[in-house]
Enzyme design. Structure first.
Site, PDB file in Angstrom:
ATOM      1  N   TYR A 123      -4.494  -2.401  23.110  1.00  0.00           N
ATOM      2  CA  TYR A 123      -3.924  -1.123  22.692  1.00  0.00           C
ATOM      3  C   TYR A 123      -4.996  -0.176  22.174  1.00  0.00           C
ATOM      4  O   TYR A 123      -5.089   0.984  22.596  1.00  0.00           O
ATOM      5  CB  TYR A 123      -2.837  -1.355  21.638  1.00  0.00           C
ATOM      6  CG  TYR A 123      -1.572  -1.813  22.295  1.00  0.00           C
ATOM      7  CD1 TYR A 123      -0.641  -0.886  22.742  1.00  0.00           C
ATOM      8  CD2 TYR A 123      -1.347  -3.159  22.541  1.00  0.00           C
ATOM      9  CE1 TYR A 123       0.500  -1.292  23.403  1.00  0.00           C
ATOM     10  CE2 TYR A 123      -0.199  -3.580  23.196  1.00  0.00           C
ATOM     11  CZ  TYR A 123       0.708  -2.647  23.627  1.00  0.00           C
ATOM     12  OH  TYR A 123       1.836  -3.041  24.297  1.00  0.00           O
ATOM     13  N   ASP A 170     -13.581  -5.805  29.591  1.00  0.00           N
ATOM     14  CA  ASP A 170     -12.660  -6.829  29.083  1.00  0.00           C
ATOM     15  C   ASP A 170     -12.956  -8.150  29.782  1.00  0.00           C
ATOM     16  O   ASP A 170     -13.503  -8.171  30.888  1.00  0.00           O
ATOM     17  CB  ASP A 170     -11.195  -6.411  29.315  1.00  0.00           C
ATOM     18  CG  ASP A 170     -10.262  -7.062  28.303  1.00  0.00           C
ATOM     19  OD1 ASP A 170      -9.721  -6.347  27.436  1.00  0.00           O
ATOM     20  OD2 ASP A 170     -10.080  -8.309  28.364  1.00  0.00           O
ATOM     21  N   LYS A 202      -8.512   0.466   5.967  1.00  0.00           N
ATOM     22  CA  LYS A 202      -7.516   0.132   6.995  1.00  0.00           C
ATOM     23  C   LYS A 202      -6.483  -0.851   6.450  1.00  0.00           C
ATOM     24  O   LYS A 202      -5.276  -0.702   6.653  1.00  0.00           O
ATOM     25  CB  LYS A 202      -8.255  -0.464   8.209  1.00  0.00           C
ATOM     26  CG  LYS A 202      -7.364  -1.001   9.286  1.00  0.00           C
ATOM     27  CD  LYS A 202      -6.571   0.082   9.975  1.00  0.00           C
ATOM     28  CE  LYS A 202      -5.550  -0.515  10.910  1.00  0.00           C
ATOM     29  NZ  LYS A 202      -4.585   0.471  11.390  1.00  0.00           N
ATOM     30  N   HIS A 244       1.993   0.477   4.258  1.00  0.00           N
ATOM     31  CA  HIS A 244       3.081   0.744   5.211  1.00  0.00           C
ATOM     32  C   HIS A 244       4.091  -0.408   5.175  1.00  0.00           C
ATOM     33  O   HIS A 244       5.307  -0.191   5.183  1.00  0.00           O
ATOM     34  CB  HIS A 244       2.527   0.920   6.629  1.00  0.00           C
ATOM     35  CG  HIS A 244       1.555   2.052   6.735  1.00  0.00           C
ATOM     36  ND1 HIS A 244       0.717   2.229   7.814  1.00  0.00           N
ATOM     37  CD2 HIS A 244       1.275   3.075   5.879  1.00  0.00           C
ATOM     38  CE1 HIS A 244      -0.041   3.304   7.604  1.00  0.00           C
ATOM     39  NE2 HIS A 244       0.291   3.826   6.446  1.00  0.00           N
ATOM     40  N   ASN A 297      13.950  -1.272   2.924  1.00  0.00           N
ATOM     41  CA  ASN A 297      14.958  -2.244   3.352  1.00  0.00           C
ATOM     42  C   ASN A 297      15.669  -2.891   2.158  1.00  0.00           C
ATOM     43  O   ASN A 297      16.879  -3.110   2.196  1.00  0.00           O
ATOM     44  CB  ASN A 297      14.313  -3.327   4.230  1.00  0.00           C
ATOM     45  CG  ASN A 297      13.918  -2.757   5.585  1.00  0.00           C
ATOM     46  OD1 ASN A 297      14.417  -1.697   5.990  1.00  0.00           O
ATOM     47  ND2 ASN A 297      13.041  -3.429   6.289  1.00  0.00           N
ATOM     48  N   TYR A 336       1.160   8.164  -9.184  1.00  0.00           N
ATOM     49  CA  TYR A 336       1.308   6.727  -9.474  1.00  0.00           C
ATOM     50  C   TYR A 336       0.512   5.838  -8.519  1.00  0.00           C
ATOM     51  O   TYR A 336       0.769   4.639  -8.457  1.00  0.00           O
ATOM     52  CB  TYR A 336       2.786   6.284  -9.424  1.00  0.00           C
ATOM     53  CG  TYR A 336       3.696   7.062 -10.338  1.00  0.00           C
ATOM     54  CD1 TYR A 336       3.576   6.961 -11.714  1.00  0.00           C
ATOM     55  CD2 TYR A 336       4.664   7.915  -9.820  1.00  0.00           C
ATOM     56  CE1 TYR A 336       4.403   7.673 -12.553  1.00  0.00           C
ATOM     57  CE2 TYR A 336       5.500   8.641 -10.645  1.00  0.00           C
ATOM     58  CZ  TYR A 336       5.359   8.521 -12.016  1.00  0.00           C
ATOM     59  OH  TYR A 336       6.173   9.240 -12.844  1.00  0.00           O
ATOM     60  N   GLY A 377       4.875   1.305 -18.422  1.00  0.00           N
ATOM     61  CA  GLY A 377       5.672   0.938 -19.591  1.00  0.00           C
ATOM     62  C   GLY A 377       6.592   2.083 -19.938  1.00  0.00           C
ATOM     63  O   GLY A 377       6.962   2.866 -19.064  1.00  0.00           O
ATOM     64  N   CYS A 388      11.740   3.777 -19.777  1.00  0.00           N
ATOM     65  CA  CYS A 388      12.563   3.853 -18.557  1.00  0.00           C
ATOM     66  C   CYS A 388      12.206   2.829 -17.488  1.00  0.00           C
ATOM     67  O   CYS A 388      13.057   2.054 -17.055  1.00  0.00           O
ATOM     68  CB  CYS A 388      12.454   5.252 -17.952  1.00  0.00           C
ATOM     69  SG  CYS A 388      13.148   6.502 -19.018  1.00  0.00           S
ATOM     70  N   LYS A 423       1.796   6.468 -22.692  1.00  0.00           N
ATOM     71  CA  LYS A 423       1.248   7.576 -21.905  1.00  0.00           C
ATOM     72  C   LYS A 423       0.662   8.614 -22.853  1.00  0.00           C
ATOM     73  O   LYS A 423       1.221   8.842 -23.927  1.00  0.00           O
ATOM     74  CB  LYS A 423       2.375   8.189 -21.068  1.00  0.00           C
ATOM     75  CG  LYS A 423       1.940   9.245 -20.108  1.00  0.00           C
ATOM     76  CD  LYS A 423       2.885   9.449 -18.957  1.00  0.00           C
ATOM     77  CE  LYS A 423       4.305   9.789 -19.347  1.00  0.00           C
ATOM     78  NZ  LYS A 423       5.142  10.117 -18.191  1.00  0.00           N
TER      79      LYS A 423
HETATM   80  N1  LIG Z   1      -2.404  -2.524  18.131  1.00  0.00           N
HETATM   81  C1  LIG Z   1      -2.496  -1.587  17.220  1.00  0.00           C
HETATM   82  O1  LIG Z   1      -1.610  -0.742  17.056  1.00  0.00           O
HETATM   83  C2  LIG Z   1      -3.696  -1.498  16.322  1.00  0.00           C
HETATM   84  C3  LIG Z   1      -3.902  -0.360  15.547  1.00  0.00           C
HETATM   85  C4  LIG Z   1      -5.031  -0.262  14.749  1.00  0.00           C
HETATM   86  C5  LIG Z   1      -5.937  -1.315  14.722  1.00  0.00           C
HETATM   87  N2  LIG Z   1      -5.705  -2.438  15.465  1.00  0.00           N
HETATM   88  C6  LIG Z   1      -6.723  -3.497  15.423  1.00  0.00           C
HETATM   89  O2  LIG Z   1      -7.580  -3.297  16.540  1.00  0.00           O
HETATM   90  C7  LIG Z   1      -7.995  -4.542  17.098  1.00  0.00           C
HETATM   91  C8  LIG Z   1      -7.542  -4.631  18.541  1.00  0.00           C
HETATM   92  O3  LIG Z   1      -6.125  -4.600  18.569  1.00  0.00           O
HETATM   93  P1  LIG Z   1      -5.344  -4.557  19.945  1.00  0.00           P
HETATM   94  O4  LIG Z   1      -3.894  -4.486  19.587  1.00  0.00           O
HETATM   95  O5  LIG Z   1      -5.929  -3.508  20.815  1.00  0.00           O
HETATM   96  O6  LIG Z   1      -5.699  -6.011  20.523  1.00  0.00           O
HETATM   97  P2  LIG Z   1      -5.244  -6.669  21.895  1.00  0.00           P
HETATM   98  O7  LIG Z   1      -5.080  -8.111  21.628  1.00  0.00           O
HETATM   99  O8  LIG Z   1      -4.123  -5.886  22.493  1.00  0.00           O
HETATM  100  O9  LIG Z   1      -6.506  -6.449  22.829  1.00  0.00           O
HETATM  101  C9  LIG Z   1      -7.738  -7.069  22.638  1.00  0.00           C
HETATM  102  C10 LIG Z   1      -8.454  -7.114  23.970  1.00  0.00           C
HETATM  103  O10 LIG Z   1      -9.763  -7.604  23.754  1.00  0.00           O
HETATM  104  C11 LIG Z   1     -10.120  -8.374  24.893  1.00  0.00           C
HETATM  105  N3  LIG Z   1     -11.287  -9.196  24.581  1.00  0.00           N
HETATM  106  C12 LIG Z   1     -11.370 -10.326  23.842  1.00  0.00           C
HETATM  107  N4  LIG Z   1     -12.645 -10.765  23.824  1.00  0.00           N
HETATM  108  C13 LIG Z   1     -13.391  -9.876  24.531  1.00  0.00           C
HETATM  109  C14 LIG Z   1     -14.764  -9.758  24.854  1.00  0.00           C
HETATM  110  N5  LIG Z   1     -15.645 -10.661  24.447  1.00  0.00           N
HETATM  111  N6  LIG Z   1     -15.159  -8.727  25.596  1.00  0.00           N
HETATM  112  C15 LIG Z   1     -14.279  -7.792  26.032  1.00  0.00           C
HETATM  113  N7  LIG Z   1     -12.971  -7.857  25.767  1.00  0.00           N
HETATM  114  C16 LIG Z   1     -12.530  -8.879  25.023  1.00  0.00           C
HETATM  115  C17 LIG Z   1      -8.837  -9.151  25.207  1.00  0.00           C
HETATM  116  O11 LIG Z   1      -8.840  -9.662  26.517  1.00  0.00           O
HETATM  117  C18 LIG Z   1      -7.804  -8.049  24.992  1.00  0.00           C
HETATM  118  O12 LIG Z   1      -7.558  -7.341  26.193  1.00  0.00           O
HETATM  119  C19 LIG Z   1      -7.389  -5.599  16.174  1.00  0.00           C
HETATM  120  O13 LIG Z   1      -8.323  -5.945  15.197  1.00  0.00           O
HETATM  121  C20 LIG Z   1      -6.205  -4.912  15.560  1.00  0.00           C
HETATM  122  O14 LIG Z   1      -5.856  -5.472  14.310  1.00  0.00           O
HETATM  123  C21 LIG Z   1      -4.626  -2.534  16.275  1.00  0.00           C
END
Ligand SMILES: NC(=O)c1ccc[n+]([C@@H]2O[C@H](COP(=O)([O-])OP(=O)(O)OC[C@H]3O[C@@H](n4cnc5c(N)ncnc54)[C@H](O)[C@@H]3O)[C@@H](O)[C@H]2O)c1
Length: 471
Positions: free
Chosen positions: A12, A32, A212, A219, A227, A259, A267, A270, A326
Site C-alpha cells: 500500500y 518488490d 507515527k 487513532h 465505541n 489536555y 484532579g 469534576c 490547577k
Molecule cells: N498500509 C497502510 O495504510 C500504512 C500506512 C502508513 C504506514 N504503513 C507502514 O508502511 C509499511 C509498509 O506497509 P504496507 O501496508 O505497504 O505493507 P505491505 O505488506 O502491503 O507491502 C510490503 C511489500 O514489501 C515487499 N517486500 C518485502 N521484502 C522486500 C524486499 N526485500 N525488497 C522489495 N520488496 C520487499 C512485499 O513483497 C510487499 O509487497 C509498514 O511498516 C506499515 O506499518 C502502512
C-alpha cells in the site's frame, strides 16, 4: 526539479508513493520480491486496489515515469533516492518483525558498495524509535563498506496515508515529518515535498519514528473511546448521534490540543468524580468498558511516578510549589498535588508547601473538609512565603504553572534538584540548576538544532491559556 527514485516494497505505502511521486513528475522504479506485483506495476496496472490508483499507474507507466523491477542493484544504481516501504508485521508475541526491513537494507547497502554518486536512503516503514539508527544504518554501513552521513544519507519519513483514501492523503497529508541525524541531510526530501500543502516538521530520526506510533495509537484510542461511549449510550437508551455531534462540535476542549500536553495527573472536583460515576453506572448495566475503567488507574500511576522520582533523589527536604489541582484556583478536592504530598509525608519526608491561591483561612465547605481529612496538619506545612519555601527544599517540585520563574531562579542554588510536574514552557524554566527533570517529558538536546532551522514547525508546544486548559 525531477528526481529519479527507487521504491522498495510495492504494498500500500510503496505503490501509492510510487504512483504519486511519478504523478509529480519524478522518474520512479518500483522494486518488490513478489514477481506478480513487479509485473503488474511494470505493465501499467496497480498492484493494490485503491481509489485513483488504476488511473495513476496506467497514466504514469504510459508516460514512462513509472516502472518496476526485481533487480535491487539496478534500481539503486539508476536512482538518487531509495524509499524503503517494506512491511513490518507483528510476530506472534507482538514484537515488531524487522526481517523485511533488515533484508531490504542489506540489498540496498550491497548496491551502494558499487555506486559512485551520492545516494539518499529513506525509510518509510513504521519502526519503533531507535530502529533506523540501531538496526538499519549499521546494516547499510556494513553491507556497503561506507559511512552514513558521509558517503550516503539516511532519513526517516513516516507515511500518514489511510487505505481507501491513500492517494488523496498523499497529496494532502495531515503533516510531513522528516527525520535525520542532521538538518543538512534533509535537503533532498525537503525539495521533493516542497509542493505538498502540509506543515513540515523536521526533527531527529527517533522522534520521527515515534511520531507515527503516537498518531496511530491515538487513532486507535479515539475509535475505542467512541465505541465505549456509544455502547454506554445505547444501554442508557440515549441518542448516540446527537451526543457525538455535541461532543465533536467542541473544538476548544474536546477535538483540540487541549489536555494533550504531557504534564501532571488530572484532579479537581469534576474529572475523577464523573469518571467514577460513569464507570460505576456501566458496571450496573453489566457493561465492560476497559478503556474508561483504565483512566483512574492510569492517573493514579502517574502520581506514583512523581513519588518515585522524588524518592529516587534520596533527599529528605521537599519544597512543593503548588497545592491546588490547577493554577489560579484554591480547589483542593482530589488535587493530585495533595495526593502526592500525602504519600511523601507517609514516606517520612519533610515537606514545605507554597501556593499563592490557597489560604486555609479562606477555604471552606467541601474543599476545607477534603483537605482536613486527607492532610489534617496541612496548616503547619503551608506557607505564602515563596522564597522561604524554595530555600527549604533539597528538591523543589514545580506543581503549578503559576510559579514566577524569575523569582524561582533568583532563589535556587545550583545543587538543588528541580522536578517539574507541570511541564513549564522551555522559555519559563528556571536557570542555574544542575538537575532539572520532567516527570514525563524530556527535551532532546539536539532538537534545538532542528528547531532553529525551522522555528515555525519543530517541537512546537501548545500554549496553555490562562483560562486553564491544562489538567
Ligand atoms: N498500509 C497502510 O495504510 C500504512 C500506512 C502508513 C504506514 N504503513 C507502514 O508502511 C509499511 C509498509 O506497509 P504496507 O501496508 O505497504 O505493507 P505491505 O505488506 O502491503 O507491502 C510490503 C511489500 O514489501 C515487499 N517486500 C518485502 N521484502 C522486500 C524486499 N526485500 N525488497 C522489495 N520488496 C520487499 C512485499 O513483497 C510487499 O509487497 C509498514 O511498516 C506499515 O506499518 C502502512
Amino acid at each position: 526539479m525531477s528526481s529519479s527514485i527507487s521504491i522498495f516494497g510495492l504494498g500500500y505505502v510503496g505503490s501509492v508513493s510510487a504512483a504519486c511521486l511519478a504523478q509529480m513528475g519524478h522518474r520512479v522504479m518500483g522494486v518488490d520480491v513478489n514477481p506478480a506485483k513487479v509485473e503488474m506495476l511494470d505493465s501499467g496496472r496497480s498492484p493494490i486496489i485503491e481509489a485513483q490508483m488504476s488511473e495513476l499507474v496506467a497514466e504514469n507507466n504510459k508516460a514512462c515515469r513509472l516502472h518496476a523491477t526485481d533487480d535491487a542493484n539496478a534500481a539503486v544504481q539508476g536512482s538518487e533516492i531509495s524509499f524503503l516501504c517494506v512491511g513490518t508485521p507483528s510476530l506472534p508475541n507482538g514484537k515488531l518483525d524487522l526481517s523485511h526491513v533488515e533484508h531490504v537494507a542489506r540489498e540496498v547497502g550491497t548496491a551502494l558498495k558499487h555506486k559512485a554518486s551520492h545516494h539518499t536512503v529513506v525509510l518509510r516503514s513504521t519502526v519503533l524509535p531507535g530502529t533506523t539508527e540501531s538496526r538499519v544504518i549499521p546494516i547499510l554501513e556494513s553491507s556497503s563498506g561506507r559511512r552514513a552521513g558521509i558517503d550516503f544519507t539516511v532519513c526517516y519519513n513516516p507515511e500518514f496515508m489511510r487505505e481507501g483514501s491513500a492517494v488523496a492523503d498523499f497529496f494532502q497529508p495531515p503533516c510531513t515529518v522528516l527525520g535525520a541525524q542532521s538538518p543538512t541531510h534533509l535537503a533532498r526530501l525537503r525539495e521533493l515535498y516542497a509542493g505538498l500543502p502540509a506543515r513540515t516538521f523536521e526533527t531527529n530520526i527517533a522522534a520521527a519514528e515515534m511520531a507515527k506510533y503516537v498518531s496511530n495509537v491515538f487513532h486507535a484510542l479515539k475509535v475505542s473511546f467512541a465505541n465505549e461511549i456509544g455502547t454506554l449510550c445505547k444501554q442508557l437508551n440515549l441518542d448516540t448521534e446527537t451526543i457525538t455531534q455535541i461532543f465533536t462540535s467542541d473544538t476548544k476542549l474536546n477535538i483540540s490540543p487541549a489536555y494533550l500536553t504531557p504534564g501532571f495527573a488530572f484532579g479537581g472536583s469534576c474529572l475523577p468524580k464523573d469518571l467514577r460515576a460513569l464507570t460505576h453506572r456501566a458496571k450496573e448495566l453489566d457493561l465492560t468498558l476497559p478503556l474508561l475503567e483504565s483512566i483512574i488507574p492510569s492517573n493514579a500511576e502517574h502520581i506514583t511516578r512523581a513519588v518515585d522520582a522524588i524518592l529516587h533523589t534520596r533527599k529528605k527536604k521537599i519544597a512543593i510549589l503548588g497545592l491546588s489541582f490547577k493554577a489560579g484556583t484554591d480547589d483542593l478536592r482530589e488535587s493530585p498535588q495533595v495526593q502526592l504530598i500525602k504519600r511523601l509525608l507517609g514516606e517520612g519526608l519533610q515537606v514545605q508547601i507554597w501556593d499563592q491561591d490557597v489560604s486555609l483561612g479562606r477555604i471552606a465547605g467541601s474543599n476545607r473538609q477534603y483537605i482536613e481529612d486527607v492532610i489534617p496538619h496541612i496548616g503547619s506545612l503551608l506557607s505564602t512565603n515563596f522564597d522561604e519555601v524554595v530555600r527549604s527544599g533539597e528538591v523543589v517540585i514545580v506543581g503549578s504553572k503559576s510559579v514566577d520563574v524569575n523569582q524561582l531562579s533568583s532563589q535556587l542554588l545550583p545543587n538543588q534538584i528541580v522536578i517539574d510536574l507541570v511541564n513549564l514552557d522551555p522559555s519559563r524554566r528556571p536557570a542555574g540548576v544542575r538537575t532539572y527533570e520532567g516527570i514525563c517529558w524530556k527535551l532532546w538536546k539536539s532538537s534545538a538544532e532542528f528547531r532553529h532551522r525551522d522555528p515555525a514547525c519543530n517541537t512546537q508546544r501548545t500554549p496553555v491559556p490562562a483560562d486553564g486548559l491544562s489538567h
